[in-house]
Design a protein around this motif. Structure first.
Motif, PDB file in Angstrom:
ATOM      1  N   ILE A 154       0.844  -1.199   0.000  1.00  0.00           N
ATOM      2  CA  ILE A 154       0.000   0.000   0.000  1.00  0.00           C
ATOM      3  C   ILE A 154       0.877   1.246   0.000  1.00  0.00           C
ATOM      4  O   ILE A 154       1.848   1.335   0.757  1.00  0.00           O
ATOM      5  N   LYS A 155       0.514   2.195  -0.845  1.00  0.00           N
ATOM      6  CA  LYS A 155       1.209   3.486  -0.820  1.00  0.00           C
ATOM      7  C   LYS A 155       0.557   4.367   0.239  1.00  0.00           C
ATOM      8  O   LYS A 155      -0.671   4.425   0.325  1.00  0.00           O
ATOM      9  N   PRO A 156       1.365   5.062   1.054  1.00  0.00           N
ATOM     10  CA  PRO A 156       0.780   5.956   2.064  1.00  0.00           C
ATOM     11  C   PRO A 156      -0.098   7.019   1.402  1.00  0.00           C
ATOM     12  O   PRO A 156       0.176   7.458   0.290  1.00  0.00           O
ATOM     13  N   GLU A 157      -1.170   7.388   2.108  1.00  0.00           N
ATOM     14  CA  GLU A 157      -2.078   8.419   1.591  1.00  0.00           C
ATOM     15  C   GLU A 157      -1.342   9.756   1.478  1.00  0.00           C
ATOM     16  O   GLU A 157      -0.499  10.092   2.311  1.00  0.00           O
ATOM     17  N   LYS A 158      -1.654  10.491   0.430  1.00  0.00           N
ATOM     18  CA  LYS A 158      -1.008  11.785   0.191  1.00  0.00           C
ATOM     19  C   LYS A 158      -1.689  12.878   1.008  1.00  0.00           C
ATOM     20  O   LYS A 158      -2.921  12.988   1.018  1.00  0.00           O
ATOM     21  N   PHE A 159      -0.878  13.662   1.688  1.00  0.00           N
ATOM     22  CA  PHE A 159      -1.373  14.841   2.400  1.00  0.00           C
ATOM     23  C   PHE A 159      -0.669  16.058   1.817  1.00  0.00           C
ATOM     24  O   PHE A 159       0.471  15.961   1.342  1.00  0.00           O
ATOM     25  N   SER A 160      -1.346  17.208   1.846  1.00  0.00           N
ATOM     26  CA  SER A 160      -0.763  18.411   1.273  1.00  0.00           C
ATOM     27  C   SER A 160       0.443  18.868   2.088  1.00  0.00           C
ATOM     28  O   SER A 160       0.637  18.444   3.238  1.00  0.00           O
ATOM     29  N   VAL A 161       1.251  19.726   1.491  1.00  0.00           N
ATOM     30  CA  VAL A 161       2.435  20.267   2.177  1.00  0.00           C
ATOM     31  C   VAL A 161       2.016  20.963   3.466  1.00  0.00           C
ATOM     32  O   VAL A 161       2.639  20.804   4.525  1.00  0.00           O
ATOM     33  N   LYS A 162       0.917  21.742   3.399  1.00  0.00           N
ATOM     34  CA  LYS A 162       0.441  22.470   4.575  1.00  0.00           C
ATOM     35  C   LYS A 162      -0.021  21.502   5.663  1.00  0.00           C
ATOM     36  O   LYS A 162       0.284  21.691   6.857  1.00  0.00           O
ATOM     37  N   GLU A 163      -0.738  20.454   5.256  1.00  0.00           N
ATOM     38  CA  GLU A 163      -1.206  19.466   6.236  1.00  0.00           C
ATOM     39  C   GLU A 163      -0.026  18.762   6.908  1.00  0.00           C
ATOM     40  O   GLU A 163      -0.044  18.540   8.128  1.00  0.00           O
ATOM     41  N   MET A 164       1.003  18.445   6.141  1.00  0.00           N
ATOM     42  CA  MET A 164       2.169  17.782   6.719  1.00  0.00           C
ATOM     43  C   MET A 164       2.918  18.714   7.666  1.00  0.00           C
ATOM     44  O   MET A 164       3.465  18.267   8.684  1.00  0.00           O
ATOM     45  N   GLU A 165       2.937  20.002   7.364  1.00  0.00           N
ATOM     46  CA  GLU A 165       3.547  20.972   8.283  1.00  0.00           C
ATOM     47  C   GLU A 165       2.829  20.947   9.630  1.00  0.00           C
ATOM     48  O   GLU A 165       3.456  20.966  10.694  1.00  0.00           O
ATOM     49  N   ALA A 170       2.836   6.382   9.008  1.00  0.00           N
ATOM     50  CA  ALA A 170       1.997   6.686   7.840  1.00  0.00           C
ATOM     51  C   ALA A 170       0.684   7.253   8.365  1.00  0.00           C
ATOM     52  O   ALA A 170       0.222   6.886   9.446  1.00  0.00           O
ATOM     53  N   PHE A 171       0.083   8.158   7.584  1.00  0.00           N
ATOM     54  CA  PHE A 171      -1.166   8.794   8.002  1.00  0.00           C
ATOM     55  C   PHE A 171      -2.310   8.333   7.106  1.00  0.00           C
ATOM     56  O   PHE A 171      -2.148   8.146   5.900  1.00  0.00           O
ATOM     57  N   LEU A 172      -3.473   8.157   7.722  1.00  0.00           N
ATOM     58  CA  LEU A 172      -4.683   7.736   7.023  1.00  0.00           C
ATOM     59  C   LEU A 172      -5.786   8.736   7.341  1.00  0.00           C
ATOM     60  O   LEU A 172      -5.791   9.340   8.413  1.00  0.00           O
ATOM     61  N   ARG A 173      -6.743   8.871   6.405  1.00  0.00           N
ATOM     62  CA  ARG A 173      -7.876   9.754   6.683  1.00  0.00           C
ATOM     63  C   ARG A 173      -9.158   8.951   6.479  1.00  0.00           C
ATOM     64  O   ARG A 173      -9.346   8.312   5.451  1.00  0.00           O
ATOM     65  N   TYR A 209      -5.690   9.453  11.193  1.00  0.00           N
ATOM     66  CA  TYR A 209      -5.109   8.424  12.065  1.00  0.00           C
ATOM     67  C   TYR A 209      -3.657   8.210  11.645  1.00  0.00           C
ATOM     68  O   TYR A 209      -3.288   8.497  10.504  1.00  0.00           O
ATOM     69  N   THR A 210      -2.858   7.664  12.540  1.00  0.00           N
ATOM     70  CA  THR A 210      -1.509   7.285  12.149  1.00  0.00           C
ATOM     71  C   THR A 210      -1.196   5.883  12.633  1.00  0.00           C
ATOM     72  O   THR A 210      -1.643   5.463  13.703  1.00  0.00           O
ATOM     73  N   VAL A 211      -0.445   5.160  11.792  1.00  0.00           N
ATOM     74  CA  VAL A 211       0.012   3.811  12.122  1.00  0.00           C
ATOM     75  C   VAL A 211       1.476   3.705  11.697  1.00  0.00           C
ATOM     76  O   VAL A 211       1.928   4.470  10.842  1.00  0.00           O
ATOM     77  N   PRO A 212       2.240   2.786  12.275  1.00  0.00           N
ATOM     78  CA  PRO A 212       3.605   2.581  11.786  1.00  0.00           C
ATOM     79  C   PRO A 212       3.584   2.236  10.290  1.00  0.00           C
ATOM     80  O   PRO A 212       2.767   1.413   9.853  1.00  0.00           O
ATOM     81  N   GLU A 213       4.458   2.857   9.535  1.00  0.00           N
ATOM     82  CA  GLU A 213       4.444   2.682   8.071  1.00  0.00           C
ATOM     83  C   GLU A 213       4.631   1.221   7.679  1.00  0.00           C
ATOM     84  O   GLU A 213       4.029   0.747   6.721  1.00  0.00           O
ATOM     85  N   ASN A 214       5.442   0.482   8.440  1.00  0.00           N
ATOM     86  CA  ASN A 214       5.672  -0.926   8.093  1.00  0.00           C
ATOM     87  C   ASN A 214       4.438  -1.810   8.294  1.00  0.00           C
ATOM     88  O   ASN A 214       4.405  -2.946   7.832  1.00  0.00           O
ATOM     89  N   LEU A 215       3.398  -1.280   8.972  1.00  0.00           N
ATOM     90  CA  LEU A 215       2.172  -2.051   9.227  1.00  0.00           C
ATOM     91  C   LEU A 215       1.014  -1.627   8.331  1.00  0.00           C
ATOM     92  O   LEU A 215      -0.102  -2.127   8.481  1.00  0.00           O
TER      93      LEU A 215
END
Length: 460
Positions: free
Chosen positions: A317-328, A340-343, A349-355
């Protein structure tokens, strides 16, 4: 008031290894109560401070009397305080748990390689004692699925998981048979099975009233059904840890024999320190309250020797894309490394990227109540933070904070109005002894208390 033990129970235990009729009756009639807690290793700084006596420790207003020998972070308390009025209890710095059941630590350490990433299921998990213990033992690369079939109890389980502050966990609300959808997936299954409850007679008078030989038989049948339903989800070579808080052989040793005979699963022996006074019976380990400082408990370990060798196929799975502002915004509030972040429905939500692949796979197969850490919602370029973020181990040190004394902390936990002298503005973390309790929002003319209404202290 002396405990009146059922005569039928006493008769049924005659001949069971370790049972001493007189000592068993005496310990129940003594009225003795044992209180124990397990410290959260992820929140241990400033929680424990050693005194002149190496066996006497303090957690907030608690005095530790003695270490529980079979677990690293478990302690007996000298007396039972009001945990409700200890802010560190609400901060998830420790869990109040029965000492015998903490032997789960030995069962896991002696049967599984904790240095490796593991997929672990706690099947009958509410209210969360064993799940929070498992989270303290497995690596951060491992995943815990903590499940409760009754929805209202699943919510209580989730509250306790949130307090513990880990992100490598999913809370589910599934029937045991639902785990047949994830065949050969888990490395470890913990089944603390629903039982007749005789091991809790010292502290729960209602358990005595509900006990009967018929109920023991019904529980035994239900335990077999649960195990038969869930075992397809365990890998070949995987470990089943089975436990009850019952004394009855029908729910303990005979279940182990049934597992070996019918489900072709091999019993695993554990190394026990003789000083612990744990009784090794046929295929398992018994905790008698006249021999150990704890309640009645039984635990046994098994290794699955049959089944398919195939690995569950997980789609990358590719991590969900968040905007530059959201990541800031997220970087300001969360230690984002390895996450990794999910919406979902605007909540992040956030989970370890390896999971991530595991989370995606399990979300398609099970009824997920919560996964990872709930961060909150971004509205108009501002994060409206969730309570789970406040109690998590991933919250950023950059977050604005205010330290509360004991009285202020109790006011906050009662969701009462706070009056604080501060020049801070906006969303602010409130802490007690440097441990986060939750959020407030400081406005020009007032302070809004965002402690969750359903968790507030109701007692005066």
């Amino acid at each position: 008031m002396p405990v009146q033990l059922p005569i039928e129970l006493l008769r049924s235990l005659e001949g069971v290894k370790g049972f001493d009729t007189e000592a068993f009756i005496n310990i129940h009639e003594s009225g003795e109560q044992v209180t124990s807690i397990r410290v959260n290793p992820y929140k241990a700084s400033n929680v424990k401070s050693e005194t002149s006596n190496a066996n006497s420790l303090h957690v907030s207003r608690l005095t530790f009397h003695e270490k529980i020998p079979w677990t690293e972070n478990g302690y007996y308390l000298a007396s039972r305080p009001s945990f409700t009025f200890d802010p560190l209890f609400h901060a998830g710095c420790y869990y109040v748990q029965e000492a015998s059941s903490m032997f789960l630590e030995q069962a896991l350490k002696q049967t599984a390689d904790l240095s490796q990433p593991l997929r672990v299921l706690d099947l009958c998990a509410a209210p969360g004692g064993k799940s929070t213990h498992l989270l303290s033992l497995i690596s951060k690369e491992s995943l815990l699925v903590t499940n409760e079939v009754i929805r209202s109890r699943a919510n209580i389980l989730n509250d306790n998981i949130v307090k513990w502050g880990c992100s490598n966990v999913i809370v589910t609300n599934d029937d045991p048979r639902d785990f047949q959808r994830v065949k050969n997936y888990f490395d470890v299954m913990v089944v603390d099975a629903p039982c007749s409850g005789s091991g809790l007679f010292r502290r729960d008078a209602e358990a005595i009233e509900e006990w009967s030989e018929q109920n023991v038989a019904l529980c035994s049948q239900r335990q077999q059904r649960i195990l038969a339903d869930v075992l397809p989800g365990l890998k070949k070579g995987g470990v089943l840890i089975y436990s009850t808080c019952s004394y009855s052989e029908q729910e303990n040793e005979l279940i182990g024999k049934w597992l070996e005979d019918e489900l072709k699963i091999k019993n695993e022996k554990l190394k026990i320190d003789l000083k612990w006074n744990i009784v090794q019976s046929e295929g398992g380990y018994r905790f008698w309250p006249d021999k150990v400082r704890g309640e009645g408990f039984f635990i046994a370990c098994f290794r699955k020797t049959s089944g398919n060798d195939e690995e569950t196929y997980l789609r990358k799975i590719k991590p969900e894309k968040f905007s530059v502002k959201e990541m800031e915004i997220l970087n300001k509030n969360v230690n984002t490394e390895g996450l990794a972040f999910l919406r979902h429905e605007e909540i992040i939500y956030t989970v370890p990227e390896n999971l991530l692949a595991d989370i995606n796979f399990l979300s398609s197969k099970l009824r997920v109540v919560n996964c990872g850490t709930r961060i909150g919602e971004i509205i108009k370029d501002k994060l409206i933070p969730d309570h789970a973020l406040a109690l998590s181990s991933i919250i950023s040190d950059k977050s604005s904070r205010i330290e509360l004394d004991h009285e202020q902390s109790i006011q906050y936990l009662k969701k009462k109005e706070l009056r604080l002298e501060t020049d801070k503005k906006g969303w602010t973390l409130v802490t007690h002894q440097d441990h986060p309790l939750g959020w407030i929002n400081i406005l020009p003319n007032r302070i809004n208390n965002y402690y969750p209404k359903e968790l507030r202290i109701l007692k005066d």
